[in-house]
Structure formats: C-alpha cells, structure tokens
Enzyme design. Structure first.
Site, short mmCIF file in Angstrom:
data_model
loop_
_atom_site.label_atom_id
_atom_site.label_comp_id
_atom_site.label_asym_id
_atom_site.label_seq_id
_atom_site.Cartn_x
_atom_site.Cartn_y
_atom_site.Cartn_z
CG ASN A 172 24.83 38.20 35.50
OD1 ASN A 172 24.26 39.03 36.21
ND2 ASN A 172 25.97 37.64 35.86
CD GLU A 204 26.47 38.84 39.38
OE1 GLU A 204 26.87 39.36 40.44
OE2 GLU A 204 26.78 39.25 38.24
CE1 TYR A 254 28.29 35.27 37.78
CE2 TYR A 254 27.80 34.95 40.10
CZ TYR A 254 28.38 35.68 39.09
OH TYR A 254 29.07 36.83 39.39
CG ASP A 271 28.39 35.39 33.80
OD1 ASP A 271 29.41 35.17 33.11
OD2 ASP A 271 28.30 36.34 34.60
CG ASN A 328 32.42 35.35 35.07
OD1 ASN A 328 32.46 36.49 34.62
ND2 ASN A 328 31.70 35.05 36.13
CG ASP A 386 26.97 44.14 34.61
OD1 ASP A 386 26.07 43.28 34.75
OD2 ASP A 386 27.89 44.28 35.42
CG HIS A 387 25.87 39.97 32.16
ND1 HIS A 387 26.70 38.95 31.75
CD2 HIS A 387 26.39 40.43 33.32
CE1 HIS A 387 27.69 38.80 32.61
NE2 HIS A 387 27.53 39.69 33.57
#
Length: 258
Positions: free
Chosen positions: A7, A34, A106, A147, A149, A247-248
């Site tokens: 991501n 993303e 995602y 990702d 989540n 951030d990933h």
C-alpha cells in the site's frame, strides 16, 4: 517466484521509492494499493525502466495496480459479486501469471461511512470468499494479497493501538476473515511465523513508528498447492524508516518451483 504487495499511499508521491525498491528486489509481480490517481496519471517512470503496469485508478482515492517485467494478462479489474457504492470503487485487480491467478486488493477500512461503510467492508469480504471458493472448486492455483484492513487476532496489533470497536478488529470483521481463510486458504505470514509481531503498518500519528505501535493488516492468502510451494515471507520494515515513507511496508512472498 516473488510476489509482493505494498500500500503505497500515493504512487505519484513515491514513484522514485517504488522504482528503487523494484530494481533492488526484482519481484515477478508487485501489487500496489492506494495509488490515488487515475489510470492516465499513473507515472510513466516505470515503463521507461522496463516495468509493465496495469492499473485500476480512481481520482484522489483508492486505486490498485500491478507491475511486472513482462506484459500481464488482466482477468478482471473489479471483484465479481459486488454491488452498491463499494462496487464503484477501484479496489481489485486480478492477473493470470502462467498457471497462477493473482488478485491484488484494497479492502475497505470500514470506519467511515457509518453502517453503510462497514456493510461495504463485509460485502467485499464475502465477495472475495466467493471468488476464492470458485477457484478452489475448479482446482485453480491462486494468491490473494493486499491491504485487507483486518488484524485477525489481538497479537496482530500493538497493545492500545486500536480501540475495541475499531472496524479492523470488530467481531464481524474477524469472523469474515475466518470465513475466507477457512474456505481453504493459507495465511502466508502465519504459516511461517505462527506467532510474534509481524507488523506491516505504522500510523503517521502519535509516534507510532518510533514506538513500534504497528498493525498487521497486509496479508497474502494462498490456495493449497501455492501453500506447498511457500518458501519465505519477508516484511520490509526498512521501507518505513526511509524519507517520506508510506505508512505501510512491502510484504514479499517467495514461492518455489512446483
């Protein structure tokens, strides 16, 4: 064979970092989430360096892509079985790579949009489970990575990093994850690292990276023959410590010959 997911949180911001990583690691496939751009806005930098890109873009939000040294056969640019608002979002791409089907995804976060937003998250899980079952019933080798989540267990996030009612750990989310995995898939990370921290995400806020308050939300799920070929799983933590990081971090699955 190396298949990776990352991501990237805006490909136009981090195109140079992705290219450097590609040239160093040389994966067969790299799935991105993303990308946050339309297909037309995807950087030409990769093609200039011999990487083929297939994208499912969306202006400013979401967006997925896959990069390879060889041209790719895209089998679908949307997850079958979805409807409503989530079906209109750029969240899934699937390619045929030899005899393998590889799906990059995602999955919705589920914390925004109220009840409807969370319902979209569960609907995506259910559609992905149906896709996996179809492949399993047809004896199709496959890998689904990206990702998701979801933190499947309490061990998959740092203590205090998430509220008990966060959509990443709600009972309904974890139940949807279990339904998916129990259909016959293998969690690549936990197959080789049954316990312990294996974070793939650290929020930009509250010093999460410096304090190692991370989450394991990027996953790779394998059909049975792919699980038998699993040799290694690497989480490239170093990517989070570089300038202007996502951030990933990348998750890399290595498969041996069949």
């Amino acid at each position: 064979m190396k298949i990776a997911t990352w991501n990237i949180n805006s490909i136009r911001t981090r195109a140079d970092a992705v290219l450097e990583w590609l040239e160093r690691v040389q994966p067969d496939l790299l799935f991105l989430q993303e990308i946050k751009c339309t297909d037309e806005q995807f950087p030409s930098l990769f093609a200039e360096h011999g990487w083929h890109a297939e994208t499912v873009g969306q202006k400013a939000y979401n967006g997925v892509a896959v990069l390879s040294r060889t041209p790719l056969d895209v089998t679908t640019r949307a997850l079958p079985g979805l409807d409503g608002a989530v079906a209109e979002q750029a969240r899934y791409i699937e390619v045929a790579f030899g005899d393998l089907r590889a799906g990059g995804l995602y999955l919705p976060n589920g914390n925004s949009g109220g009840d409807g937003g969370f319902a979209g998250k569960i609907a995506f899980f259910d559609a992905l489970a149906a896709r996996a079952r179809a492949f399993l019933e047809n004896d199709q080798d496959a890998i689904f990575l990206g990702d998701y989540n979801v933190c499947p267990t309490d061990e998959d996030y740092a203590p205090g990093a998430l509220a008990p009612d966060d959509a990443l750990v709600r009972p309904e989310t974890r139940a949807a994850w279990r339904r998916l995995v129990w259909s016959g898939l293998t969690d690549a990370v936990r197959a080789l690292r049954p316990s312990g921290r294996a974070y793939t995400f650290w929020d930009y806020q509250a010093g999460c990276w410096d304090r190692d308050r991370g989450l394991r939300i990027d996953h790779a799920l394998l059909t049975p023959r792919m699980a038998e070929r699993l040799q290694d799983v690497a989480i490239d933590r170093d990517a989070r410590g570089r300038p202007q990081p996502s951030d990933h971090v990348p998750l890399v699955v290595t498969l041996g010959d069949d």
